[in-house]
Motif scaffolding. Structure first.
Motif, PDB file in Angstrom:
ATOM      1  N   ASN A   6      12.766  -8.136  -2.294  1.00 60.53           N
ATOM      2  CA  ASN A   6      11.739  -9.121  -2.622  1.00 60.53           C
ATOM      3  C   ASN A   6      10.378  -8.530  -2.284  1.00 60.53           C
ATOM      4  O   ASN A   6       9.945  -8.539  -1.149  1.00 60.53           O
ATOM      5  CB  ASN A   6      11.974 -10.404  -1.814  1.00 60.53           C
ATOM      6  N   THR A   7       9.717  -7.989  -3.294  1.00 61.97           N
ATOM      7  CA  THR A   7       8.479  -7.255  -3.033  1.00 61.97           C
ATOM      8  C   THR A   7       7.306  -8.169  -2.683  1.00 61.97           C
ATOM      9  O   THR A   7       6.272  -7.687  -2.250  1.00 61.97           O
ATOM     10  CB  THR A   7       8.102  -6.386  -4.246  1.00 61.97           C
ATOM     11  N   LYS A   8       7.443  -9.456  -2.876  1.00 58.01           N
ATOM     12  CA  LYS A   8       6.343 -10.362  -2.523  1.00 58.01           C
ATOM     13  C   LYS A   8       6.347 -10.697  -1.032  1.00 58.01           C
ATOM     14  O   LYS A   8       5.332 -11.040  -0.462  1.00 58.01           O
ATOM     15  CB  LYS A   8       6.433 -11.649  -3.345  1.00 58.01           C
ATOM     16  N   ASN A   9       7.520 -10.587  -0.396  1.00 58.95           N
ATOM     17  CA  ASN A   9       7.631 -10.899   1.026  1.00 58.95           C
ATOM     18  C   ASN A   9       7.508  -9.593   1.810  1.00 58.95           C
ATOM     19  O   ASN A   9       8.473  -9.072   2.343  1.00 58.95           O
ATOM     20  CB  ASN A   9       8.967 -11.590   1.300  1.00 58.95           C
ATOM     21  N   ILE A  10       6.282  -9.072   1.848  1.00 64.40           N
ATOM     22  CA  ILE A  10       6.069  -7.731   2.378  1.00 64.40           C
ATOM     23  C   ILE A  10       5.471  -7.798   3.781  1.00 64.40           C
ATOM     24  O   ILE A  10       4.510  -8.522   4.024  1.00 64.40           O
ATOM     25  CB  ILE A  10       5.171  -6.909   1.419  1.00 64.40           C
ATOM     26  N   ALA A  11       6.074  -7.055   4.702  1.00 57.38           N
ATOM     27  CA  ALA A  11       5.619  -7.083   6.095  1.00 57.38           C
ATOM     28  C   ALA A  11       4.601  -5.998   6.395  1.00 57.38           C
ATOM     29  O   ALA A  11       3.700  -6.185   7.216  1.00 57.38           O
ATOM     30  CB  ALA A  11       6.817  -6.940   7.036  1.00 57.38           C
ATOM     31  N   SER A  12       4.742  -4.838   5.728  1.00 53.74           N
ATOM     32  CA  SER A  12       3.836  -3.723   5.997  1.00 53.74           C
ATOM     33  C   SER A  12       3.958  -2.678   4.894  1.00 53.74           C
ATOM     34  O   SER A  12       4.911  -2.699   4.106  1.00 53.74           O
ATOM     35  CB  SER A  12       4.153  -3.077   7.351  1.00 53.74           C
ATOM     36  N   VAL A  13       2.996  -1.772   4.857  1.00 48.57           N
ATOM     37  CA  VAL A  13       3.022  -0.657   3.911  1.00 48.57           C
ATOM     38  C   VAL A  13       2.789   0.631   4.690  1.00 48.57           C
ATOM     39  O   VAL A  13       1.861   0.720   5.494  1.00 48.57           O
ATOM     40  CB  VAL A  13       1.940  -0.798   2.818  1.00 48.57           C
ATOM     41  N   LEU A  14       3.644   1.601   4.452  1.00 45.01           N
ATOM     42  CA  LEU A  14       3.478   2.926   5.040  1.00 45.01           C
ATOM     43  C   LEU A  14       3.192   3.922   3.924  1.00 45.01           C
ATOM     44  O   LEU A  14       3.753   3.813   2.824  1.00 45.01           O
ATOM     45  CB  LEU A  14       4.728   3.348   5.812  1.00 45.01           C
ATOM     46  N   PHE A  15       2.320   4.867   4.220  1.00 46.22           N
ATOM     47  CA  PHE A  15       1.904   5.857   3.224  1.00 46.22           C
ATOM     48  C   PHE A  15       2.126   7.276   3.740  1.00 46.22           C
ATOM     49  O   PHE A  15       1.941   7.550   4.932  1.00 46.22           O
ATOM     50  CB  PHE A  15       0.402   5.724   2.926  1.00 46.22           C
ATOM     51  N   ASP A  16       2.467   8.160   2.829  1.00 48.50           N
ATOM     52  CA  ASP A  16       2.304   9.584   3.070  1.00 48.50           C
ATOM     53  C   ASP A  16       0.785   9.840   3.099  1.00 48.50           C
ATOM     54  O   ASP A  16      -0.003   8.966   2.708  1.00 48.50           O
ATOM     55  CB  ASP A  16       2.982  10.365   1.938  1.00 48.50           C
TER      56      ASP A  16
END
Length: 224
Positions: A6-16
């Motif tokens: 469920n991409t709308k219930n997103i807790a955080s984003v990590l990036f290279d």
């Protein structure tokens, strides 16, 4: 490439980092060409070093020296490369277009974000302060922070633990196969950063990411 998450219930984003948030290729290429010049070797053009930029010193030195690298002490070459790069780490490096706006969107919506890179920690800590847009970075895990690095999922899982977020409700965005392998192993929703350091004949579809995005701001539509 449809995700079951469920991409709308997103807790955080990590990036290279290299090739995803920052275009570091020209500073890395300058370090390579500096070393090559010390040995009377031909310079490498930007179009040739750019796709290899996220492979670090090893990948770039192998590109520049080719088979002849066996004739030299690799550790000496690596030290020369890193010494020059450290002294000139943010001369040409810049954020990719749209990254500042994407990070601002995350911060406005109170979605914590962080960086998981294979770049050495010393260099990463030296580089990030040059860019005020990174001031709200919640966590940074580098290539030598732990004993394992991408494609092992350990650094990504460690970053989630540091942020106290559920790794299965986290996005991971990167421009290399090792990024997607790490994110998939961690059961995250994975995104290929198609704007990054990807060889022209590379088939990103085969990486089995959940999504491929052409520009940083494309991520916003998955956040809501």
């Amino acid at each position: 490439m449809l995700s079951t998450h469920n991409t709308k219930n997103i807790a955080s984003v990590l990036f290279d980092l290299d090739g995803t948030l920052l275009d570091t290729a020209d500073d890395l290429g300058a370090a390579l060409n500096h070393v090559l010049s010390q040995y009377g070797k031909p310079q490498v053009a930007a179009q040739d070093y750019r796709p290899i930029a996220s492979d670090g010193a090893l990948g770039l030195l192998n590109l520049g020296f080719g088979d002849a690298i066996k004739q030299y002490d690799y550790e000496v070459l690596r030290k020369q490369f890193l010494d020059y790069y450290q002294e000139n780490i943010a001369v040409h490096t810049c954020l990719y277009s749209g990254v500042a706006e994407l990070l601002q969107h995350l911060e406005t919506n109170e979605i914590p974000w962080g960086i998981v890179t294979n770049k050495p920690e010393g260099l990463t800590k030296l580089l990030l302060p040059h860019y005020p847009e990174f001031s709200q970075c919640a966590v940074m895990v580098a290539g030598d922070t732990l004993t394992k690095r991408k494609p092992d999922p350990a650094p990504i899982l460690y970053a989630c633990k540091q942020m106290s977020v559920d790794h299965q409700q986290c996005f991971y965005v990167g421009d290399a196969l090792r990024d997607i392998q790490a994110g998939n192993s961690a059961k995250m929703t994975t995104f290929v950063a198609q704007w990054g350091y990807i060889l022209s004949d590379e088939n990103c579809q085969s990486w089995q990411a959940d999504h491929i995005i052409a520009a940083p701001l494309d991520l916003i539509s998955f956040i809501g």
